[in-house]
Design an enzyme around this catalytic site. Sequence first.
Site, PDB file in Angstrom:
ATOM      1  N   LYS A  13      84.946  32.534  56.482  1.00 59.05           N
ATOM      2  CA  LYS A  13      85.008  32.211  58.176  1.00 59.05           C
ATOM      3  C   LYS A  13      84.207  30.881  57.766  1.00 59.05           C
ATOM      4  O   LYS A  13      84.813  29.871  58.968  1.00 59.05           O
ATOM      5  CB  LYS A  13      84.541  32.855  59.197  1.00 59.05           C
ATOM      6  CG  LYS A  13      85.597  34.004  58.822  1.00 59.05           C
ATOM      7  CD  LYS A  13      85.131  34.830  60.333  1.00 59.05           C
ATOM      8  CE  LYS A  13      84.234  35.535  60.482  1.00 59.05           C
ATOM      9  NZ  LYS A  13      83.265  36.329  59.504  1.00 59.05           N
ATOM     10  N   ARG A  88      84.022  39.087  69.073  1.00 59.27           N
ATOM     11  CA  ARG A  88      84.043  40.415  68.027  1.00 59.27           C
ATOM     12  C   ARG A  88      84.598  41.917  68.669  1.00 59.27           C
ATOM     13  O   ARG A  88      84.504  42.643  67.471  1.00 59.27           O
ATOM     14  CB  ARG A  88      82.847  40.482  67.794  1.00 59.27           C
ATOM     15  CG  ARG A  88      81.960  39.850  66.431  1.00 59.27           C
ATOM     16  CD  ARG A  88      80.744  39.197  65.929  1.00 59.27           C
ATOM     17  NE  ARG A  88      80.375  39.472  64.793  1.00 59.27           N
ATOM     18  CZ  ARG A  88      80.451  37.898  64.374  1.00 59.27           C
ATOM     19  NH1 ARG A  88      80.326  36.701  64.669  1.00 59.27           N
ATOM     20  NH2 ARG A  88      79.702  38.041  62.755  1.00 59.27           N
ATOM     21  N   ARG A 127      73.748  34.920  49.661  1.00 62.74           N
ATOM     22  CA  ARG A 127      73.745  33.900  50.413  1.00 62.74           C
ATOM     23  C   ARG A 127      72.275  32.637  50.589  1.00 62.74           C
ATOM     24  O   ARG A 127      72.166  33.890  50.938  1.00 62.74           O
ATOM     25  CB  ARG A 127      74.691  33.595  50.984  1.00 62.74           C
ATOM     26  CG  ARG A 127      74.840  32.382  52.354  1.00 62.74           C
ATOM     27  CD  ARG A 127      75.777  32.869  53.297  1.00 62.74           C
ATOM     28  NE  ARG A 127      75.812  34.099  54.365  1.00 62.74           N
ATOM     29  CZ  ARG A 127      76.581  34.126  55.261  1.00 62.74           C
ATOM     30  NH1 ARG A 127      77.635  33.552  55.064  1.00 62.74           N
ATOM     31  NH2 ARG A 127      76.223  34.871  55.989  1.00 62.74           N
ATOM     32  N   ARG A 160      69.154  34.085  55.313  1.00 64.29           N
ATOM     33  CA  ARG A 160      69.374  34.349  56.243  1.00 64.29           C
ATOM     34  C   ARG A 160      68.446  35.833  56.523  1.00 64.29           C
ATOM     35  O   ARG A 160      68.985  36.270  55.894  1.00 64.29           O
ATOM     36  CB  ARG A 160      70.422  34.021  57.380  1.00 64.29           C
ATOM     37  CG  ARG A 160      71.190  33.241  57.834  1.00 64.29           C
ATOM     38  CD  ARG A 160      72.805  32.992  58.069  1.00 64.29           C
ATOM     39  NE  ARG A 160      72.828  34.609  58.252  1.00 64.29           N
ATOM     40  CZ  ARG A 160      74.272  34.535  59.175  1.00 64.29           C
ATOM     41  NH1 ARG A 160      75.043  32.927  58.736  1.00 64.29           N
ATOM     42  NH2 ARG A 160      74.962  35.880  59.713  1.00 64.29           N
ATOM     43  N   ARG A 171      75.489  45.478  59.183  1.00 66.98           N
ATOM     44  CA  ARG A 171      76.196  44.589  59.600  1.00 66.98           C
ATOM     45  C   ARG A 171      78.493  45.440  59.520  1.00 66.98           C
ATOM     46  O   ARG A 171      78.971  44.628  59.877  1.00 66.98           O
ATOM     47  CB  ARG A 171      75.959  43.117  59.423  1.00 66.98           C
ATOM     48  CG  ARG A 171      75.207  42.800  60.038  1.00 66.98           C
ATOM     49  CD  ARG A 171      74.427  41.441  58.806  1.00 66.98           C
ATOM     50  NE  ARG A 171      75.073  40.239  59.351  1.00 66.98           N
ATOM     51  CZ  ARG A 171      75.652  39.247  58.340  1.00 66.98           C
ATOM     52  NH1 ARG A 171      75.050  39.189  56.968  1.00 66.98           N
ATOM     53  NH2 ARG A 171      76.844  38.366  58.618  1.00 66.98           N
TER      54      ARG A 171
END
Length: 214
Positions: A13, A88, A127, A160, A171
Amino acid sequence: MNILFFGPPGAGKGTQSSLLVEKRGMKHISTGDLFRENIKNETPLGMEAKGYMDAGKYVPDSVTLNMVEDVFEKADVSKGFILDGFPRTTPQAEGLDELLEKKSFELGRVIFLEVPKDILVGRLTGRRVCKSCGAVFHIESKPPQKDGVCDECEGELYQRSDDSVDVVGTRLDVYEENTAPLKSYYEKKGLVENVDGLGSAGEVYGRIEALLNS
Ligand code: AMP
């Protein structure tokens, strides 16, 4: 045209939003980025959000909605906006509907990025993000030219805290329980377009552009 990007963490996204911003000049509204900015600046909002984020849980709806309302008050959205990572939960979606009505804004498309769960884990844990400019890399699929250094601005790359293996599982579970059901909320409004989120960022962007131009 205002767009809502919908899909699990790691679906792309943020990457697709950045490409749309680059090509179409739209305003990117990412609640995750806004929370991280507040954490970096050590604001009271950031301090409140940090505990939830580090644990992979959602920040309370009231806090999130107030923050988004503030953005709509202040930001220039004349070229359209992209919502990324918001709403969300059902209360957030209902709150958004009220906000949109108040501001006379409309959602043109809800783009659902489809990516299988096993791929998401690899995307998230690999990531790496630039501390200075926010550019996103991946240790396997998009490694920086120099280890740990951003290709764009030579800033330092970091992982992160919520992309660690232990938090990623939470998550994805929190997404399945709270956010996945929202898809039908937007399907009922006839707004959802499914886009295959597999492949390179450029390939996925091509599919989105084709959809927006159709
Ligand atoms: P993201 O950058 O979208 O992956 O978001 C990172 C984290 O920020 C999430 O795991 C949540 O802890 C928090 N967050 C971002 N957006 C929201 C939201 N709309 N509602 C609640 N928490 C959020």
